[in-house]
Design a protein around this motif. Structure first.
Motif, mmCIF file in Angstrom:
data_model
loop_
_atom_site.group_PDB
_atom_site.id
_atom_site.type_symbol
_atom_site.label_atom_id
_atom_site.label_comp_id
_atom_site.label_asym_id
_atom_site.label_seq_id
_atom_site.Cartn_x
_atom_site.Cartn_y
_atom_site.Cartn_z
ATOM 1 N N UNK A 116 0.840 -1.197 0.000
ATOM 2 C CA UNK A 116 0.000 0.000 0.000
ATOM 3 C C UNK A 116 0.877 1.251 0.000
ATOM 4 N N UNK A 117 1.748 1.339 -0.995
ATOM 5 C CA UNK A 117 2.643 2.493 -1.067
ATOM 6 C C UNK A 117 1.889 3.800 -1.264
ATOM 7 N N UNK A 118 0.923 3.787 -2.163
ATOM 8 C CA UNK A 118 0.199 5.013 -2.487
ATOM 9 C C UNK A 118 -0.897 5.326 -1.473
ATOM 10 N N UNK A 119 -1.369 4.305 -0.762
ATOM 11 C CA UNK A 119 -2.503 4.504 0.140
ATOM 12 C C UNK A 119 -2.111 4.651 1.596
ATOM 13 N N UNK A 120 -0.827 4.467 1.921
ATOM 14 C CA UNK A 120 -0.407 4.442 3.322
ATOM 15 C C UNK A 120 -0.753 5.733 4.054
ATOM 16 N N UNK A 121 -0.448 6.866 3.436
ATOM 17 C CA UNK A 121 -0.693 8.149 4.113
ATOM 18 C C UNK A 121 -2.177 8.363 4.382
ATOM 19 N N UNK A 122 -3.019 8.051 3.413
ATOM 20 C CA UNK A 122 -4.456 8.257 3.596
ATOM 21 C C UNK A 122 -5.025 7.296 4.636
ATOM 22 N N UNK A 123 -4.498 6.076 4.690
ATOM 23 C CA UNK A 123 -4.964 5.125 5.697
ATOM 24 C C UNK A 123 -4.588 5.564 7.107
ATOM 25 N N UNK A 124 -3.474 6.263 7.236
ATOM 26 C CA UNK A 124 -3.003 6.698 8.547
ATOM 27 C C UNK A 124 -3.511 8.078 8.936
ATOM 28 N N UNK A 125 -4.210 8.741 8.047
ATOM 29 C CA UNK A 125 -4.693 10.095 8.310
ATOM 30 C C UNK A 125 -5.979 10.031 9.138
ATOM 31 N N UNK A 126 -5.935 10.563 10.343
ATOM 32 C CA UNK A 126 -7.104 10.609 11.218
ATOM 33 C C UNK A 126 -7.317 12.054 11.630
ATOM 34 N N UNK A 127 -8.389 12.644 11.208
ATOM 35 C CA UNK A 127 -8.657 14.044 11.518
ATOM 36 C C UNK A 127 -9.318 14.165 12.877
ATOM 37 N N UNK A 128 -9.376 15.386 13.371
ATOM 38 C CA UNK A 128 -9.974 15.633 14.680
ATOM 39 C C UNK A 128 -11.472 15.362 14.676
ATOM 40 N N UNK A 129 -12.076 15.318 13.493
ATOM 41 C CA UNK A 129 -13.516 15.070 13.406
ATOM 42 C C UNK A 129 -13.887 13.609 13.310
ATOM 43 N N UNK A 130 -12.901 12.703 13.389
ATOM 44 C CA UNK A 130 -13.194 11.277 13.305
ATOM 45 C C UNK A 130 -14.037 10.840 14.501
ATOM 46 N N UNK A 131 -14.895 9.858 14.268
ATOM 47 C CA UNK A 131 -15.819 9.429 15.312
ATOM 48 C C UNK A 131 -15.803 7.914 15.445
ATOM 49 N N UNK A 132 -15.873 7.447 16.693
ATOM 50 C CA UNK A 132 -15.953 6.010 16.936
ATOM 51 C C UNK A 132 -17.289 5.438 16.477
ATOM 52 N N UNK A 133 -18.287 6.286 16.369
ATOM 53 C CA UNK A 133 -19.607 5.816 15.953
ATOM 54 C C UNK A 133 -19.606 5.283 14.526
ATOM 55 N N UNK A 134 -18.647 5.705 13.730
ATOM 56 C CA UNK A 134 -18.595 5.283 12.335
ATOM 57 C C UNK A 134 -17.766 4.018 12.130
ATOM 58 N N UNK A 135 -17.226 3.475 13.209
ATOM 59 C CA UNK A 135 -16.418 2.268 13.090
ATOM 60 C C UNK A 135 -17.287 1.070 12.743
ATOM 61 N N UNK A 136 -16.759 0.191 11.911
ATOM 62 C CA UNK A 136 -17.512 -0.975 11.459
ATOM 63 C C UNK A 136 -17.320 -2.178 12.379
ATOM 64 N N UNK A 137 -16.154 -2.291 13.000
ATOM 65 C CA UNK A 137 -15.857 -3.451 13.823
ATOM 66 C C UNK A 137 -14.976 -3.029 14.993
ATOM 67 N N UNK A 138 -15.554 -2.270 15.907
ATOM 68 C CA UNK A 138 -14.794 -1.715 17.019
ATOM 69 C C UNK A 138 -14.217 -2.782 17.950
ATOM 70 N N UNK A 139 -14.974 -3.823 18.335
ATOM 71 C CA UNK A 139 -14.406 -4.834 19.254
ATOM 72 C C UNK A 139 -13.164 -5.516 18.687
ATOM 73 N N UNK A 140 -13.208 -5.917 17.414
ATOM 74 C CA UNK A 140 -12.057 -6.577 16.796
ATOM 75 C C UNK A 140 -10.882 -5.620 16.676
ATOM 76 N N UNK A 141 -11.165 -4.356 16.359
ATOM 77 C CA UNK A 141 -10.098 -3.359 16.241
ATOM 78 C C UNK A 141 -9.428 -3.132 17.591
ATOM 79 N N UNK A 142 -10.205 -3.085 18.647
ATOM 80 C CA UNK A 142 -9.635 -2.870 19.975
ATOM 81 C C UNK A 142 -8.794 -4.068 20.420
ATOM 82 N N UNK A 143 -9.231 -5.258 20.076
ATOM 83 C CA UNK A 143 -8.446 -6.447 20.412
ATOM 84 C C UNK A 143 -7.116 -6.446 19.668
ATOM 85 N N UNK A 144 -7.152 -6.068 18.401
ATOM 86 C CA UNK A 144 -5.918 -5.993 17.624
ATOM 87 C C UNK A 144 -4.974 -4.933 18.174
#
Length: 230
Positions: A116-144
């Motif tokens: 993911x050379x071209x997509x790495x920066x966008x995947x790591x970009x988290x703005x101040x407006x990000x919300x946990x409510x929009x997460x698709x799989x929060x329990x699995x993400x927290x375990x990871x």
């Protein structure tokens, strides 16, 4: 209208007379001013996304390191530029930012290794407006995230990892590459032994910095009160 036309003509004539000097002058901004401003805006956005550990924390005070960094920035704005105190605060601020950049670079390196050379920066970009409510799989993400924190050295601190990476892992789960990411992280950054020394320059003494922030803020308050008394 006539005066505007005359000014335009004068500017054109002056420009023609100074053609020989153009090669000796270096422009202060790029040829395209829009490119310059876009770059400045992007720079500030990059600093913001790499500044706060908790994207939804508008007060910047939920995590101790966020609170310290925010306090350092506020203290520096009240300190005379160029002074010893200003330089000391700048060093502390850059040290905390460098630590966060180092962690982000580790994640970026793993993503690029996964293709993911071209997509790495966008995947790591988290703005101040990000919300946990929009997460698709929060329990699995927290375990990871917990596994990465305890079974790898992608994070320097023994404190709980920043919540921003929880949102990133949720994206990787959606792309079905989270397990591959975890495997690469274990391979590239195995956990450090308890006997290993901390990496020089990356250990942030939060209590010391917090005390320094409080001292600087207290000094600024005293100066304000003395000015009012005068």
């Amino acid at each position: 209208m006539g005066s505007v036309f005359m000014k335009l003509c004068c500017c054109c004539c002056c420009a023609g007379d100074n053609d020989d000097d153009d090669d000796e002058k270096q422009p202060l901004v790029p040829q395209d001013p829009l490119e310059y401003f876009n770059r400045e805006v992007q720079k500030r956005r990059d600093e913001e996304t790499n500044l706060w550990s908790e994207p939804g924390d508008r007060s910047h005070s939920e995590r101790p390191d966020d609170r310290v960094l925010y306090g350092l920035l506020q203290a520096r704005t009240k300190t005379r530029m160029g002074s010893t105190g200003y330089r000391r605060l700048s060093v502390d601020i850059e040290a905390m930012r460098d630590t966060r950049r180092e962690v982000r670079e580790k994640w970026k390196q793993i993503l690029e290794n996964l293709g993911f050379m071209a997509e790495a920066d966008s995947l790591l970009n988290v703005s101040a407006g990000a919300s946990h409510d929009r997460m698709r799989n929060a329990p699995a993400a927290r375990e990871l995230l917990h596994t990465l924190h305890t079974e790898t050295s992608v994070f320097y601190s023994r404190e709980p990892p920043p919540e921003r990476y929880l949102l990133i892992l949720d994206r990787l789960l959606y792309l079905d590459i989270a397990e591959d990411f975890l495997a690469k992280a274990k391979r590239f950054y195995p956990p450090n032994d308890d006997s290993d020394e901390e990496v020089p320059g990356l250990a942030i003494n939060l209590p010391l910095l917090m005390a320094r922030v409080e001292a600087m803020n207290g000094r600024a308050t005293e100066e304000d009160e003395s000015e009012r008394d005068d």
